[in-house]
Design an enzyme around this catalytic site. Sequence first.
Site, PDB file in Angstrom:
ATOM      1  N   LYS A  22       0.854  -1.207   0.000  1.00  0.00           N
ATOM      2  CA  LYS A  22       0.000   0.000   0.000  1.00  0.00           C
ATOM      3  C   LYS A  22       0.877   1.241   0.000  1.00  0.00           C
ATOM      4  CE  LYS A  22      -1.743   1.496   4.027  1.00  0.00           C
ATOM      5  NZ  LYS A  22      -1.453   2.882   4.410  1.00  0.00           N
ATOM      6  N   ASN A  23       1.897   1.233   0.856  1.00  0.00           N
ATOM      7  CA  ASN A  23       2.696   2.449   1.053  1.00  0.00           C
ATOM      8  C   ASN A  23       3.746   2.676  -0.015  1.00  0.00           C
ATOM      9  OD1 ASN A  23       1.085   2.918   3.210  1.00  0.00           O
ATOM     10  ND2 ASN A  23       2.629   2.449   4.762  1.00  0.00           N
ATOM     11  N   ARG A  93      -5.145  10.697   4.035  1.00  0.00           N
ATOM     12  CA  ARG A  93      -4.113  11.726   4.169  1.00  0.00           C
ATOM     13  C   ARG A  93      -3.068  11.638   3.048  1.00  0.00           C
ATOM     14  NH1 ARG A  93      -1.037  12.394   6.821  1.00  0.00           N
ATOM     15  NH2 ARG A  93      -1.103  14.342   7.755  1.00  0.00           N
ATOM     16  N   CYS A 117      -5.013  12.640  12.436  1.00  0.00           N
ATOM     17  CA  CYS A 117      -5.772  11.386  12.461  1.00  0.00           C
ATOM     18  C   CYS A 117      -5.586  10.806  13.857  1.00  0.00           C
ATOM     19  CB  CYS A 117      -5.275  10.428  11.386  1.00  0.00           C
ATOM     20  SG  CYS A 117      -3.656   9.763  11.742  1.00  0.00           S
ATOM     21  N   ARG A 122      -0.005  14.772  12.530  1.00  0.00           N
ATOM     22  CA  ARG A 122       0.386  14.503  11.135  1.00  0.00           C
ATOM     23  C   ARG A 122       0.609  15.791  10.329  1.00  0.00           C
ATOM     24  NH1 ARG A 122      -1.151   9.210  10.037  1.00  0.00           N
ATOM     25  NH2 ARG A 122       0.380   9.211   8.363  1.00  0.00           N
ATOM     26  N   PRO A 123       1.473  16.709  10.797  1.00  0.00           N
ATOM     27  CA  PRO A 123       1.683  17.959  10.056  1.00  0.00           C
ATOM     28  C   PRO A 123       2.309  17.705   8.683  1.00  0.00           C
ATOM     29  CG  PRO A 123       3.368  17.677  11.732  1.00  0.00           C
ATOM     30  CD  PRO A 123       2.370  16.593  11.965  1.00  0.00           C
ATOM     31  N   VAL A 124       2.212  18.701   7.806  1.00  0.00           N
ATOM     32  CA  VAL A 124       2.828  18.607   6.472  1.00  0.00           C
ATOM     33  C   VAL A 124       3.736  19.809   6.231  1.00  0.00           C
ATOM     34  CG1 VAL A 124       1.050  17.147   5.425  1.00  0.00           C
ATOM     35  CG2 VAL A 124       0.770  19.654   5.420  1.00  0.00           C
ATOM     36  N   ASP A 125       4.196  20.420   7.335  1.00  0.00           N
ATOM     37  CA  ASP A 125       5.040  21.625   7.214  1.00  0.00           C
ATOM     38  C   ASP A 125       6.309  21.363   6.413  1.00  0.00           C
ATOM     39  OD1 ASP A 125       5.539  19.992   9.563  1.00  0.00           O
ATOM     40  OD2 ASP A 125       7.148  21.392  10.027  1.00  0.00           O
ATOM     41  N   LEU A 126       6.863  20.157   6.534  1.00  0.00           N
ATOM     42  CA  LEU A 126       8.126  19.878   5.813  1.00  0.00           C
ATOM     43  C   LEU A 126       7.877  19.675   4.323  1.00  0.00           C
ATOM     44  CD1 LEU A 126       9.783  17.542   8.465  1.00  0.00           C
ATOM     45  CD2 LEU A 126      10.207  19.981   8.058  1.00  0.00           C
ATOM     46  N   VAL A 165       8.610  10.256   5.581  1.00  0.00           N
ATOM     47  CA  VAL A 165       8.403   9.422   4.389  1.00  0.00           C
ATOM     48  C   VAL A 165       7.659  10.218   3.315  1.00  0.00           C
ATOM     49  CG1 VAL A 165       7.222   7.365   3.512  1.00  0.00           C
ATOM     50  CG2 VAL A 165       8.477   7.248   5.670  1.00  0.00           C
ATOM     51  N   ASP A 307       4.869   0.992  12.108  1.00  0.00           N
ATOM     52  CA  ASP A 307       3.670   0.300  11.623  1.00  0.00           C
ATOM     53  C   ASP A 307       3.566  -1.132  12.123  1.00  0.00           C
ATOM     54  OD1 ASP A 307       3.596   1.884   8.329  1.00  0.00           O
ATOM     55  OD2 ASP A 307       3.076   2.595  10.336  1.00  0.00           O
ATOM     56  N   VAL A 329       7.797   7.692  16.938  1.00  0.00           N
ATOM     57  CA  VAL A 329       7.535   8.378  15.659  1.00  0.00           C
ATOM     58  C   VAL A 329       6.263   9.204  15.715  1.00  0.00           C
ATOM     59  CG1 VAL A 329       7.086   8.024  13.189  1.00  0.00           C
ATOM     60  CG2 VAL A 329       8.797   6.614  14.360  1.00  0.00           C
ATOM     61  N   ARG A 399      -8.612  -0.497   4.832  1.00  0.00           N
ATOM     62  CA  ARG A 399      -7.750   0.483   4.167  1.00  0.00           C
ATOM     63  C   ARG A 399      -6.383  -0.116   3.869  1.00  0.00           C
ATOM     64  NH1 ARG A 399      -7.369   6.051   7.086  1.00  0.00           N
ATOM     65  NH2 ARG A 399      -6.035   6.247   5.281  1.00  0.00           N
TER      66      ARG A 399
HETATM   67  C1  EPZ Z   1       4.068   7.156   6.162  1.00  0.00           C
HETATM   68  O1  EPZ Z   1       3.265   8.180   6.720  1.00  0.00           O
HETATM   69  C2  EPZ Z   1       3.188   5.914   6.109  1.00  0.00           C
HETATM   70  N1  EPZ Z   1       2.031   6.162   5.257  1.00  0.00           N
HETATM   71  C3  EPZ Z   1       2.732   5.558   7.521  1.00  0.00           C
HETATM   72  O2  EPZ Z   1       1.993   4.344   7.441  1.00  0.00           O
HETATM   73  C4  EPZ Z   1       3.965   5.301   8.394  1.00  0.00           C
HETATM   74  O3  EPZ Z   1       3.557   5.031   9.714  1.00  0.00           O
HETATM   75  C5  EPZ Z   1       4.866   6.555   8.358  1.00  0.00           C
HETATM   76  O4  EPZ Z   1       5.208   6.882   6.990  1.00  0.00           O
HETATM   77  C6  EPZ Z   1       6.170   6.334   9.136  1.00  0.00           C
HETATM   78  O5  EPZ Z   1       6.854   5.236   8.605  1.00  0.00           O
HETATM   79  C7  EPZ Z   1       2.177   6.049   3.913  1.00  0.00           C
HETATM   80  O6  EPZ Z   1       3.249   5.760   3.410  1.00  0.00           O
HETATM   81  C8  EPZ Z   1       0.940   6.274   3.086  1.00  0.00           C
HETATM   82  P1  EPZ Z   1       6.038  10.660   8.137  1.00  0.00           P
HETATM   83  P2  EPZ Z   1       3.784   9.729   6.687  1.00  0.00           P
HETATM   84  O7  EPZ Z   1       5.877  11.895   7.344  1.00  0.00           O
HETATM   85  O8  EPZ Z   1       4.546   9.964   5.452  1.00  0.00           O
HETATM   86  C9  EPZ Z   1       6.439  14.133  11.323  1.00  0.00           C
HETATM   87  C10 EPZ Z   1       0.169   2.930   7.774  1.00  0.00           C
HETATM   88  O9  EPZ Z   1      -0.246   2.410   8.813  1.00  0.00           O
HETATM   89  N2  EPZ Z   1       6.258  15.079  10.207  1.00  0.00           N
HETATM   90  O10 EPZ Z   1       7.239   9.802   7.914  1.00  0.00           O
HETATM   91  O11 EPZ Z   1       2.616  10.607   6.967  1.00  0.00           O
HETATM   92  C11 EPZ Z   1       5.162  13.362  11.650  1.00  0.00           C
HETATM   93  O12 EPZ Z   1       4.334  14.112  12.523  1.00  0.00           O
HETATM   94  C12 EPZ Z   1       0.598   4.379   7.776  1.00  0.00           C
HETATM   95  O13 EPZ Z   1       0.301   2.337   6.667  1.00  0.00           O
HETATM   96  C13 EPZ Z   1       6.393  16.448  10.448  1.00  0.00           C
HETATM   97  O14 EPZ Z   1       6.653  16.881  11.573  1.00  0.00           O
HETATM   98  O15 EPZ Z   1       4.740   9.744   7.945  1.00  0.00           O
HETATM   99  C14 EPZ Z   1       5.690  12.110  12.305  1.00  0.00           C
HETATM  100  O16 EPZ Z   1       5.920  12.373  13.679  1.00  0.00           O
HETATM  101  C15 EPZ Z   1       0.315   5.041   9.123  1.00  0.00           C
HETATM  102  N3  EPZ Z   1       6.228  17.323   9.413  1.00  0.00           N
HETATM  103  C16 EPZ Z   1       7.033  11.877  11.618  1.00  0.00           C
HETATM  104  O17 EPZ Z   1       7.355  13.102  10.937  1.00  0.00           O
HETATM  105  C17 EPZ Z   1       5.946  16.894   8.143  1.00  0.00           C
HETATM  106  O18 EPZ Z   1       5.824  17.732   7.222  1.00  0.00           O
HETATM  107  C18 EPZ Z   1       6.998  10.768  10.581  1.00  0.00           C
HETATM  108  O19 EPZ Z   1       5.922  11.036   9.688  1.00  0.00           O
HETATM  109  C19 EPZ Z   1       5.808  15.497   7.913  1.00  0.00           C
HETATM  110  C20 EPZ Z   1       5.976  14.611   8.964  1.00  0.00           C
END
Ligand code: EPZ
Length: 420
Positions: A22-23, A93, A117, A122-126, A165, A307, A329, A399
């Site tokens: 999926k990911n 998301r 969620c 789950r911010p997207v600032d980066l 990621v 995960d 995380v 999902r």
């Molecule tokens: C991906 O989510 C996966 N989803 C998640 O899987 C997985 O748990 C996660 O990576 C970590 O491995 C998909 O690939 C679709 P991140 P993602 O950005 O990209 C912080 C599942 O169960 N962050 O790596 O949203 C964030 O808050 C799902 O299949 C910022 O601060 O995760 C978190 O603490 C759940 N700013 C950390 O980084 C940002 O702009 C890691 O999040 C982005 C993230």
Amino acid sequence: MDSLIIRGGTRLDGTLRASGSKNAALPILAATLLTGESCTLQRVPLLKDITTMMTLLSSLGAGALRNKEGVVVVEGGSVQVFKAPYDLVKTMRASILVLGPLLARYGLAEVSFPGGCAIGSRPVDLHIRVLEAMGADVQVREGYIVARAPNGLVGVDFTFDTVTVGGTENAVMAASLAQGISVLRNVAREPEIIDLVGFLRAMGAQIVGEGTDTLTIHGVAALQGANYSVMPDRIEVGTYLVAAAATRGRVKIEGIVPEILSVVCDKLRHTGACITEGEDWIDLDMQGNRPRAVDVVTEPYPGFPTDMQAQFTALNTIAEGTSRVTETVFENRLMQAHEMKRMGAEILIDGDSAHITGRLSLQGAPVMASDLRASASLVIAGLVASGETRIDRIYHIDRGYENIEGNLQCLGADIRRIST
Ligand code: EPZ
């Protein structure tokens, strides 16, 4: 809404084949927006989130269809709409992953700001910061991220403050069509990133460094359509391995590359599981023994995957000994513990850690799923509980797991889906 009914106590025994990831499939589907040519994708899993992403692509004008052989074809063409609407983004998301490709190819993107969620804010600032560094103008207006780059994006040397990621995926897709060279530092190293880079390279992108903490991308003027097979889902496979270990059974899973699950398999060996591996299969045999408790601390890849945390929490509730599970995380990813305590689990939550004392068994109870992996952990708890467990809100499970009850029935579990 559907529920799962499980009668615990059966040792799982049998063989399964891994689904596509999926990911990996989600960012790869988003990446098809980078070309006007047709892309053909094999091994795209049959999941709600995939359907949502395909619906989003079609709503943008890039017709995405699954043919009768299960192959997904994205026609591409020229997108006429540049908006990812709230009604779709709120259900998934990962819709944020169309931001980079739309901006890179069309210079314009409007994506509903993804809310938090169950597992965290789950911010997207980066995601936004790296696109701004590439020259985009990004505003947040009325709940939408509105990004513009009328003169195209420019290569950048950018360091992520946090390993992300999705942020890495948006950045590498955008940089593939940017003018000049991008060096992205402190990037995510997950196997799904490697798979996305494999697809982008098949489209003609010039990228090196995948799997390390630095990606270097030479932007190109255009990308071509590609034919690609998505990698296997390591979290789906890990979930079934943990379920087999928790039930003292055995399972062989085919169609998986063992090294992408090495940390999880080593952890399972510490529970007492006998694990053998081949080129494209993993065999776990608990030999009827009760698992030993194991400590877990989640980290970005190649550390222990967040995960898989909930699944090991479930295993530890019936393991021999005490254990500590620490989630580093996400800020709120221990919620499954509260539902497991209703099944008799001995768990004490202290900040980002769950302290667990293993019991010989749990008692079946009605429980409620809260997010994808927490739901899977409740299925594992139900498999090892005495009596009947009913799990509500299992749309969370659909999902991320193809036909979970069918797969578990193949392994001998007493599990069925009911509509309530
Ligand atoms: C991906 O989510 C996966 N989803 C998640 O899987 C997985 O748990 C996660 O990576 C970590 O491995 C998909 O690939 C679709 P991140 P993602 O950005 O990209 C912080 C599942 O169960 N962050 O790596 O949203 C964030 O808050 C799902 O299949 C910022 O601060 O995760 C978190 O603490 C759940 N700013 C950390 O980084 C940002 O702009 C890691 O999040 C982005 C993230």
